[in-house]
Design an enzyme around this catalytic site. Structure first.
Site, mmCIF file in Angstrom:
data_model
loop_
_atom_site.group_PDB
_atom_site.id
_atom_site.type_symbol
_atom_site.label_atom_id
_atom_site.label_comp_id
_atom_site.label_asym_id
_atom_site.label_seq_id
_atom_site.Cartn_x
_atom_site.Cartn_y
_atom_site.Cartn_z
ATOM 1 N N ASN A 8 0.849 -1.189 0.000
ATOM 2 C CA ASN A 8 0.000 0.000 0.000
ATOM 3 C C ASN A 8 0.887 1.243 0.000
ATOM 4 O O ASN A 8 1.723 1.419 0.895
ATOM 5 C CB ASN A 8 -0.912 -0.013 1.225
ATOM 6 C CG ASN A 8 -1.976 1.063 1.174
ATOM 7 O OD1 ASN A 8 -1.695 2.213 0.882
ATOM 8 N ND2 ASN A 8 -3.207 0.685 1.479
ATOM 9 N N ARG A 19 5.439 18.236 1.542
ATOM 10 C CA ARG A 19 6.124 19.303 0.824
ATOM 11 C C ARG A 19 5.637 19.306 -0.619
ATOM 12 O O ARG A 19 5.227 18.277 -1.142
ATOM 13 C CB ARG A 19 7.644 19.092 0.835
ATOM 14 C CG ARG A 19 8.271 19.118 2.221
ATOM 15 C CD ARG A 19 8.319 20.536 2.783
ATOM 16 N NE ARG A 19 9.064 20.568 4.042
ATOM 17 C CZ ARG A 19 8.530 20.392 5.234
ATOM 18 N NH1 ARG A 19 7.224 20.105 5.338
ATOM 19 N NH2 ARG A 19 9.270 20.460 6.332
ATOM 20 N N HIS A 44 -5.379 3.909 -1.949
ATOM 21 C CA HIS A 44 -6.710 4.313 -1.494
ATOM 22 C C HIS A 44 -6.836 5.808 -1.785
ATOM 23 O O HIS A 44 -6.471 6.638 -0.953
ATOM 24 C CB HIS A 44 -6.873 4.035 -0.002
ATOM 25 C CG HIS A 44 -8.251 4.288 0.524
ATOM 26 N ND1 HIS A 44 -8.746 3.669 1.657
ATOM 27 C CD2 HIS A 44 -9.257 5.095 0.090
ATOM 28 C CE1 HIS A 44 -9.985 4.087 1.877
ATOM 29 N NE2 HIS A 44 -10.304 4.960 0.939
ATOM 30 N N ARG A 46 -8.430 8.865 -1.544
ATOM 31 C CA ARG A 46 -9.536 9.517 -0.827
ATOM 32 C C ARG A 46 -9.950 10.815 -1.524
ATOM 33 O O ARG A 46 -9.159 11.417 -2.248
ATOM 34 C CB ARG A 46 -9.128 9.784 0.621
ATOM 35 C CG ARG A 46 -8.933 8.498 1.411
ATOM 36 C CD ARG A 46 -8.512 8.784 2.836
ATOM 37 N NE ARG A 46 -8.365 7.535 3.585
ATOM 38 C CZ ARG A 46 -9.345 6.902 4.193
ATOM 39 N NH1 ARG A 46 -10.566 7.413 4.166
ATOM 40 N NH2 ARG A 46 -9.146 5.771 4.841
ATOM 41 N N HIS A 51 -3.305 11.686 0.655
ATOM 42 C CA HIS A 51 -2.088 10.885 0.426
ATOM 43 C C HIS A 51 -2.017 10.563 -1.070
ATOM 44 O O HIS A 51 -1.445 11.358 -1.817
ATOM 45 C CB HIS A 51 -2.008 9.650 1.316
ATOM 46 C CG HIS A 51 -3.308 9.114 1.830
ATOM 47 N ND1 HIS A 51 -4.306 8.655 1.006
ATOM 48 C CD2 HIS A 51 -3.743 8.954 3.100
ATOM 49 C CE1 HIS A 51 -5.316 8.213 1.745
ATOM 50 N NE2 HIS A 51 -5.015 8.389 3.013
ATOM 51 N N GLU A 76 -8.608 0.759 -3.623
ATOM 52 C CA GLU A 76 -9.642 0.614 -2.604
ATOM 53 C C GLU A 76 -10.272 1.962 -2.298
ATOM 54 O O GLU A 76 -9.642 3.013 -2.428
ATOM 55 C CB GLU A 76 -9.074 -0.019 -1.336
ATOM 56 C CG GLU A 76 -7.974 0.754 -0.648
ATOM 57 C CD GLU A 76 -7.477 0.050 0.611
ATOM 58 O OE1 GLU A 76 -7.127 0.752 1.576
ATOM 59 O OE2 GLU A 76 -7.438 -1.186 0.628
ATOM 60 N N THR A 106 -8.564 6.663 8.724
ATOM 61 C CA THR A 106 -8.203 5.420 8.054
ATOM 62 C C THR A 106 -9.378 4.462 8.168
ATOM 63 O O THR A 106 -10.321 4.701 8.922
ATOM 64 C CB THR A 106 -6.930 4.811 8.695
ATOM 65 O OG1 THR A 106 -6.516 3.676 7.926
ATOM 66 C CG2 THR A 106 -7.184 4.404 10.144
ATOM 67 N N HIS A 200 -4.593 -4.267 7.430
ATOM 68 C CA HIS A 200 -4.637 -3.192 8.422
ATOM 69 C C HIS A 200 -3.763 -3.541 9.613
ATOM 70 O O HIS A 200 -4.003 -4.511 10.325
ATOM 71 C CB HIS A 200 -6.061 -2.863 8.904
ATOM 72 C CG HIS A 200 -6.229 -1.403 9.204
ATOM 73 N ND1 HIS A 200 -6.503 -0.465 8.234
ATOM 74 C CD2 HIS A 200 -6.103 -0.706 10.348
ATOM 75 C CE1 HIS A 200 -6.580 0.742 8.767
ATOM 76 N NE2 HIS A 200 -6.315 0.620 10.061
ATOM 77 N N ASP A 201 -2.733 -2.727 9.789
ATOM 78 C CA ASP A 201 -1.812 -2.837 10.926
ATOM 79 C C ASP A 201 -1.127 -4.191 11.012
ATOM 80 O O ASP A 201 -0.834 -4.688 12.104
ATOM 81 C CB ASP A 201 -2.530 -2.510 12.234
ATOM 82 C CG ASP A 201 -2.947 -1.049 12.313
ATOM 83 O OD1 ASP A 201 -2.321 -0.223 11.626
ATOM 84 O OD2 ASP A 201 -3.911 -0.731 13.041
ATOM 85 N N GLY A 223 0.638 -1.251 4.380
ATOM 86 C CA GLY A 223 1.199 0.055 4.078
ATOM 87 C C GLY A 223 1.937 0.677 5.227
ATOM 88 O O GLY A 223 3.147 0.917 5.165
ATOM 89 N N HIS A 224 1.240 0.971 6.326
ATOM 90 C CA HIS A 224 1.842 1.755 7.412
ATOM 91 C C HIS A 224 3.047 1.043 8.018
ATOM 92 O O HIS A 224 4.143 1.615 8.112
ATOM 93 C CB HIS A 224 0.801 2.045 8.492
ATOM 94 C CG HIS A 224 1.325 2.903 9.600
ATOM 95 N ND1 HIS A 224 1.397 4.274 9.504
ATOM 96 C CD2 HIS A 224 1.827 2.571 10.810
ATOM 97 C CE1 HIS A 224 1.923 4.759 10.626
ATOM 98 N NE2 HIS A 224 2.188 3.753 11.435
#
Length: 250
Positions: A8, A19, A44, A46, A51, A76, A106, A200-201, A223-224
């Site tokens: 992700n 920036r 994703h 949004r 992002h 997604e 999120t 997720h996580d 991703g994260h």
């Protein structure tokens, strides 16, 4: 078969967006991830483009088509008109439908399939006309009736929301309990003919236990945690570490 890894790119894009500069490069790091053996890239987009930007989508599509034709693009998002138009324009191999409010930081829950059956069935019917594989975000509770409705909407897969599992990183017993529940949910879904993704996580540390309890896991989207590790190990080595955690031979 070990689960495939889709990277992700949202966290990379969020860092770039701090920036008005072109680095870190979503395309550059996406290329490194795919060169290191990732099976695809996830975004994703949004509505506020905080992002991934809409302008990122064509370059990612081109990167995969031109350099990594065996990889997949996974988009997604909540199925509003804008998102569906983006999907139809960029033709990802997989669309993951999530029930997010635009204001959410999120994704934090799966679909209420009983309340949203008609919405999802209509959207999925539209997406299937373009030949796209559709996954729907689902909570980890083993609710056979809800998963049966998910199947009836025409979805090909569910993506198990693993936020609660990732959130108990400091509680081994709770993690085991949730992993068992996720495994039961996956078994029900698989028995209904649904493929099973998860996301997720997820981390290098918690992936092996999840994979143990969901041996039929098709794909994880990460991703994260992956981006955080990439700051320490570099993107290529991080992708290899996560692939190994998924059970892939490295």
């Amino acid at each position: 078969m070990a689960a495939k890894l889709s990277v992700n790119m949202n966290a990379v894009a969020m860092l770039r967006n701090r920036r008005d500069l072109p680095w870190p490069s979503v395309i550059g790091l996406g290329r490194i991830a795919l060169q290191a053996g990732a099976s695809g890239l996830t975004v994703h987009p949004r509505p506020d483009q905080r992002h991934i930007r809409f302008s990122d989508l064509a370059p990612i599509r081109n990167l995969i088509d031109d350099e990594f034709p065996e990889a997949e693009f996974n988009m997604e998002g909540y199925p509003n008109a804008e998102f569906l138009e983006l999907v139809e324009r960029h033709q990802p191999e997989q669309v993951t439908l999530v029930p997010d409010d635009p204001a959410q930081a999120t994704s934090d829950h799966g679909w209420d399939f009983r309340a949203n059956e008609t919405l999802l069935a209509d959207v999925i019917s539209r997406l299937k006309k373009s030949g796209l594989r559709v996954s729907v975000f689902a909570d980890g509770v083993p609710d056979e009736e809800a998963l049966t409705i998910a199947k009836q909407t025409g979805a090909d897969r569910i993506e198990l929301y693993t936020g609660p599992y990732g959130g108990c990183f400091d509680d081994e017993d709770k993690a085991k309990t949730i992993a068992i529940e996720l495994g039961k949910t996956a078994e029900i879904a698989h028995g209904l003919g649904l493929g099973v993704n998860a996301g997720h996580d997820l981390t290098v540390d918690n992936m092996p236990l999840l994979a143990k309890h969901i041996p039929m896991l098709d794909e994880v989207s990460i991703g994260h945690g992956l981006t955080a590790d990439a700051l320490e190990y570099g993107m290529a080595e991080t992708v290899r570490r996560f692939r190994k955690a998924c059970g892939q031979a490295i």
